[in-house]
Design an enzyme around this catalytic site. Structure first.
Site, short mmCIF file in Angstrom:
data_model
loop_
_atom_site.label_atom_id
_atom_site.label_comp_id
_atom_site.label_asym_id
_atom_site.label_seq_id
_atom_site.Cartn_x
_atom_site.Cartn_y
_atom_site.Cartn_z
N GLY A 162 4.04 62.22 27.30
CA GLY A 162 4.80 61.07 26.46
C GLY A 162 5.53 61.93 25.35
N TYR A 176 -2.02 60.11 10.85
CA TYR A 176 -2.60 61.27 11.47
C TYR A 176 -2.35 62.49 10.45
CZ TYR A 176 -1.92 58.89 15.94
OH TYR A 176 -1.89 58.06 17.05
N CYS A 186 2.89 47.66 -0.24
CA CYS A 186 2.01 47.74 -1.18
C CYS A 186 0.89 48.41 -0.69
CB CYS A 186 1.61 46.28 -1.52
SG CYS A 186 2.99 45.41 -2.20
C1 LIG Z 1 -1.46 58.93 24.91
C2 LIG Z 1 -1.66 59.21 26.55
C3 LIG Z 1 -0.87 60.42 27.20
C4 LIG Z 1 0.21 60.94 26.37
O1 LIG Z 1 -0.01 61.91 25.34
P1 LIG Z 1 1.07 62.78 24.46
O2 LIG Z 1 0.36 63.51 23.64
O3 LIG Z 1 2.15 61.64 24.07
O4 LIG Z 1 1.76 63.77 25.70
C5 LIG Z 1 -1.19 60.80 28.51
N1 LIG Z 1 -2.17 60.16 29.09
C6 LIG Z 1 -3.08 59.27 28.44
C7 LIG Z 1 -4.08 58.68 29.27
C8 LIG Z 1 -2.78 58.95 27.09
O5 LIG Z 1 -3.50 57.66 26.50
#
Ligand SMILES: *Cc1c(COP(=O)(O)O)cnc(C)c1O
Length: 401
Positions: free
Chosen positions: A262, A303, A329
């Site tokens: 991701g 985070y 706020c």
């Molecule tokens: C969020 C998620 C990802 C992607 O994680 P990244 O850190 O953004 O690469 C991949 N697989 C699952 C099952 C996720 O929940």
């Protein structure tokens, strides 16, 4: 790789206002190509974990590159279909969802990774061997940038604990289930290949239990640099190590290797463009308040994430120390004691690494509007989502008084 110029940011701010998310299509394409070419193997499939950024244009852009897509809700599945993905390109890696969503996913003909014994049993009872399904396992490995994004350890809610694998096999045999995949996702912000290699070893110990296996899904979580001193996951090294491991153990086998990146694909392509509302000098801290808050970019507060921040209105100004804070706020500190070129009210600040989990995690808290999104593609600047308007705050409310 060229990033958008200050002139482009200034033009975007002028044309569309601030705050606004800006995405650089070139960077997304180059990250995807880097991932793909590092593995350069027909057995490797990349599923973009779209919860990082779901704007339809981004989904289409990645689809055009040949990416598949990983979804974390049935609505993401529907967005993927809307963006033109074919069912066999769509994977739904679930966690803790109701069985109705799994049924819906099955009816749409997509790949499914089930993450609980309970839902696996329900699936078996209802569908037997009529539809193949994958299982999400919890390898009991601690990894990830911090505990909130570590998902594979032995206290994590995600996946079926590897220690319960006998139960999975029992259910498979009882219902004649076709288990075609095993999945792990150990967390996010993982730089070292060793974590993936450890995960593979955990999976290698159990794959012989599944005669219908087609894929091993290693999830996502590849690291991108947030601070200038950091580096992203070295994909070539990682790919070589992973492929070597598969070749050693499974030379006869035609198992596919799936990934779900991701952040790696979209984080660095995104910029969050904001404006300074007010400066507030106190005896020890100078606060610079932007026209945004954790309602728009939650990562620093949720985070403790570091985001590089640049004052593009005064790029050569004297370096001074600021606390960059928001306007809602809550204590929404984006950066404390941060050295930035001298800030004046009205200056534009750009946050880096805002492509993943930026807009996606935004909300209307404090009844503020969600920001607009802009895409730079082939040097063309396009609005790809309008900011909310006042009607949006009232849209689903039913007045009974
Ligand atoms: C969020 C998620 C990802 C992607 O994680 P990244 O850190 O953004 O690469 C991949 N697989 C699952 C099952 C996720 O929940």
């Amino acid at each position: 790789m060229q990033q958008p110029t200050n002139e482009q940011f200034l033009e975007i701010a002028q044309q569309f206002g601030t705050p606004v998310y800006v995405y650089d299509a070139n960077k997304i394409v180059s990250q995807y190509q880097k991932f793909k070419s590092a593995f350069n193997s027909p057995t490797v499939k990349i599923f973009y974990a779209c919860k990082a950024l779901t704007n339809i244009n981004i989904l289409k852009l990645l689809k055009l590159q040949g990416a598949n897509i990983d979804c974390s809700s049935i609505n993401e599945v529907k967005l993927a279909i809307h963006a033109g993905f074919e069912p066999q390109q769509i994977l739904y890696t679930s966690n803790g969802i109701g069985f109705d969503e799994i049924e819906e996913a099955k009816n749409l003909g997509i790949h499914i990774n089930i993450d609980s014994i309970s839902n696996l049993k329900k699936f078996g009872q209802k569908f037997n061997n009529s539809y193949p399904v994958g299982v999400r396992l919890r390898p009991n490995i601690m990894a990830g940038g911090n505990i909130k994004i570590a998902t594979g350890h032995d206290k994590s809610k995600f996946g079926i604990p590897i220690t319960q694998i006998a139960e999975v096999v029992d259910i498979m045999q009882q219902y004649n289930l076709l288990i075609n995949g095993v999945h792990i996702h150990t967390g996010s912000d993982i730089k070292e290949a060793d974590v993936f290699l450890k995960g593979i070893e955990v999976l290698f110990d159990v794959i012989h239990l599944f005669p219908n296996l087609m894929y091993v899904d290693l999830g996502g979580g590849f690291k991108v640099p947030f601070e200038d001193t950091e580096e992203e996951t070295d994909m070539i090294t990682l790919a070589n190590k992973i492929l070597e491991k598969f070749n050693q153990h499974l030379h006869q086998n035609k198992l596919q290797i799936w990934f779900e990146p991701g952040k790696y694909l979209v984080s660095q392509a995104g910029y969050f463009l904001t404006k300074i509302n007010v400066l507030k000098k106190t005896n020890n801290i100078e606060f610079a308040s932007i026209n945004s808050g954790f309602n728009h970019l939650l990562r620093p507060m949720f985070y403790d994430a570091y985001h590089k921040i640049v004052n593009i209105s005064n790029p050569n100004g004297t370096i001074k120390e600021y606390d960059i804070v928001g306007n809602i706020c809550e204590t929404d500190t984006f950066a404390a004691n941060r050295n930035i070129n001298e800030i004046n009210e009205g200056d534009l600040l750009v946050f880096y690494n805002a492509g993943a989990y930026g807009f996606e995690m935004s909300s209307n808290y404090n009844s503020r509007y969600k920001p607009a999104e802009v895409l730079i593609h082939n040097n063309q600047i396009s609005l790809i989502r309008k900011a909310d308007r006042f009607e949006d705050l009232l849209k689903n409310q039913i007045v009974v008084l």
